[in-house]
Design an enzyme around this catalytic site. Sequence first.
Site, PDB file in Angstrom:
ATOM      1  N   HIS A 137       1.119  -0.944  -0.044  1.00  0.00           N
ATOM      2  CA  HIS A 137      -0.191   0.224  -0.326  1.00  0.00           C
ATOM      3  C   HIS A 137       1.168   0.922   0.541  1.00  0.00           C
ATOM      4  O   HIS A 137       1.417   1.359   0.641  1.00  0.00           O
ATOM      5  CB  HIS A 137      -0.826  -0.314   1.003  1.00  0.00           C
ATOM      6  N   GLU A 149       2.764   0.051   3.145  1.00  0.00           N
ATOM      7  CA  GLU A 149       2.412  -0.982   4.064  1.00  0.00           C
ATOM      8  C   GLU A 149       2.274  -1.882   3.608  1.00  0.00           C
ATOM      9  O   GLU A 149       1.776  -2.802   2.410  1.00  0.00           O
ATOM     10  CB  GLU A 149       1.145   0.295   4.810  1.00  0.00           C
TER      11      GLU A 149
HETATM   12  P1  NAD Z   1      -7.903   6.319  -9.888  1.00  0.00           P
HETATM   13  O1  NAD Z   1      -8.882   5.689 -10.798  1.00  0.00           O
HETATM   14  O2  NAD Z   1      -7.249   7.470 -10.475  1.00  0.00           O
HETATM   15  O3  NAD Z   1      -7.100   5.071 -10.988  1.00  0.00           O
HETATM   16  C1  NAD Z   1      -7.461   3.534 -11.518  1.00  0.00           C
HETATM   17  C2  NAD Z   1      -6.401   2.911 -12.712  1.00  0.00           C
HETATM   18  O4  NAD Z   1      -7.370   1.918 -13.079  1.00  0.00           O
HETATM   19  C3  NAD Z   1      -7.745   4.185 -13.901  1.00  0.00           C
HETATM   20  O5  NAD Z   1      -6.932   4.980 -15.102  1.00  0.00           O
HETATM   21  C4  NAD Z   1      -8.427   3.313 -14.600  1.00  0.00           C
HETATM   22  O6  NAD Z   1      -9.403   3.119 -16.079  1.00  0.00           O
HETATM   23  C5  NAD Z   1      -7.939   2.208 -14.397  1.00  0.00           C
HETATM   24  N1  NAD Z   1      -8.594   0.475 -15.094  1.00  0.00           N
HETATM   25  C6  NAD Z   1      -9.848   0.355 -14.024  1.00  0.00           C
HETATM   26  N2  NAD Z   1     -10.473  -0.597 -13.968  1.00  0.00           N
HETATM   27  C7  NAD Z   1      -9.179  -1.271 -14.586  1.00  0.00           C
HETATM   28  C8  NAD Z   1      -9.013  -2.470 -15.211  1.00  0.00           C
HETATM   29  N3  NAD Z   1      -9.916  -3.636 -14.729  1.00  0.00           N
HETATM   30  N4  NAD Z   1      -7.983  -2.812 -16.242  1.00  0.00           N
HETATM   31  C9  NAD Z   1      -6.843  -1.985 -15.940  1.00  0.00           C
HETATM   32  N5  NAD Z   1      -6.741  -0.905 -15.889  1.00  0.00           N
HETATM   33  C10 NAD Z   1      -8.274  -0.380 -14.977  1.00  0.00           C
HETATM   34  O7  NAD Z   1      -7.419   5.604  -8.716  1.00  0.00           O
HETATM   35  P2  NAD Z   1      -6.157   6.001  -7.700  1.00  0.00           P
HETATM   36  O8  NAD Z   1      -7.385   6.661  -7.034  1.00  0.00           O
HETATM   37  O9  NAD Z   1      -5.020   6.060  -8.481  1.00  0.00           O
HETATM   38  O10 NAD Z   1      -6.541   4.513  -7.066  1.00  0.00           O
HETATM   39  C11 NAD Z   1      -5.987   2.909  -7.333  1.00  0.00           C
HETATM   40  C12 NAD Z   1      -6.103   1.930  -6.563  1.00  0.00           C
HETATM   41  O11 NAD Z   1      -5.113   2.576  -5.381  1.00  0.00           O
HETATM   42  C13 NAD Z   1      -7.233   1.525  -5.206  1.00  0.00           C
HETATM   43  O12 NAD Z   1      -7.410   0.468  -5.093  1.00  0.00           O
HETATM   44  C14 NAD Z   1      -7.424   2.507  -4.299  1.00  0.00           C
HETATM   45  O13 NAD Z   1      -7.823   2.676  -3.360  1.00  0.00           O
HETATM   46  C15 NAD Z   1      -5.764   2.694  -3.871  1.00  0.00           C
HETATM   47  N6  NAD Z   1      -5.034   3.945  -2.931  1.00  0.00           N
HETATM   48  C16 NAD Z   1      -5.532   4.823  -3.640  1.00  0.00           C
HETATM   49  C17 NAD Z   1      -4.493   6.479  -2.535  1.00  0.00           C
HETATM   50  C18 NAD Z   1      -5.067   7.624  -3.152  1.00  0.00           C
HETATM   51  O14 NAD Z   1      -4.629   8.727  -2.669  1.00  0.00           O
HETATM   52  N7  NAD Z   1      -5.937   7.468  -3.674  1.00  0.00           N
HETATM   53  C19 NAD Z   1      -3.714   6.196  -1.824  1.00  0.00           C
HETATM   54  C20 NAD Z   1      -3.635   4.909  -1.932  1.00  0.00           C
HETATM   55  C21 NAD Z   1      -3.807   3.818  -2.370  1.00  0.00           C
END
Ligand code: NAD
Length: 281
Positions: A137, A149
Amino acid sequence: MQRIGVVGCGLMGAGIAEVSARAGSDVVVAESSPEAAEAGRSRLAKSLSRAESKGKIDSADEVLGRIRVVTDLDELADRELVVEAIVENEAAKVELFERLDKIVRSPDAVLASNTSSIPIMKLGVATTRPAQVIGVHFFNPVPVLSLVELVPSLLTSSETTERARSFVQDTLGKHAIDCQDRAGFVVNALLVPFILSAIRMLESGFATAEDIDEGLVRGAAHPQGPLALADLIGLDTTKAVAESLYEEFKEPLYAPPPLLARMVDAGLLGRKTGRGFYTYS
Ligand code: NAD
């Protein structure tokens, strides 16, 4: 592990791809559509050119040369480590892990998830190799924040945990902490109820948003107050993490307060929509 795969090139996936390529790894990022892949490429190019202009890397082009953004998941077949960073949706992640299990050839490849709240166990048992599935994480923005993490499930092998730790610490130069496979891990399990308490304090009329934030900045040396931080994280995200913590532990301190729910209903999501606890131009 030198051949790295990332799934999803949004906020987090692009950051994970960037730090891996900056560390010299060969990176393939899989996106879901040509449009999303193009958006991912331009996100990476912008971030790397910023890093170059600040003198943090010698050449953005050289780092970009180590990253391929593709739309075919099969291109991850030869990867030694794949980090999933798609939308925070359990069904979507389970389906992806089922597919990765069939696609990634190396029998000892590590399949990791950047999920903030979905149990790693659910992703592990979607594969035939739960011993090699682990939560890794990262924090946003990935190139700036040094914490990761590490979240093994009950079925993750200690060898997988140590290989993931070595990648995070020795290859990326980040700091890993160990967490149990529980909603919120360490950081969000402490941070989110703190933010919710600040929202309840505001909601009850106990103090203004400005005074709550000033109190923590000037009195506890926090870099920003909890309400400004909630605006930065996004109030929708804050509420979603609170809900998953509440779902897991059933403790009132994790329940999203009504003010937070109404602000999310109203589209007042913080910085990303221009208004949350504060207004942004
Ligand atoms: P985001 O919406 O910016 O990005 C997600 C991306 O995944 C999008 O570009 C989408 O097109 C792509 N996607 C969706 N389904 C897909 C698939 N089946 N195959 C390939 N690509 C696919 O989201 P994010 O903020 O980057 O979050 C992503 C993950 O990280 C989540 O699990 C979130 O909980 C975790 N996370 C987010 C943060 C934060 O601060 N935003 C911090 C830690 C962890």
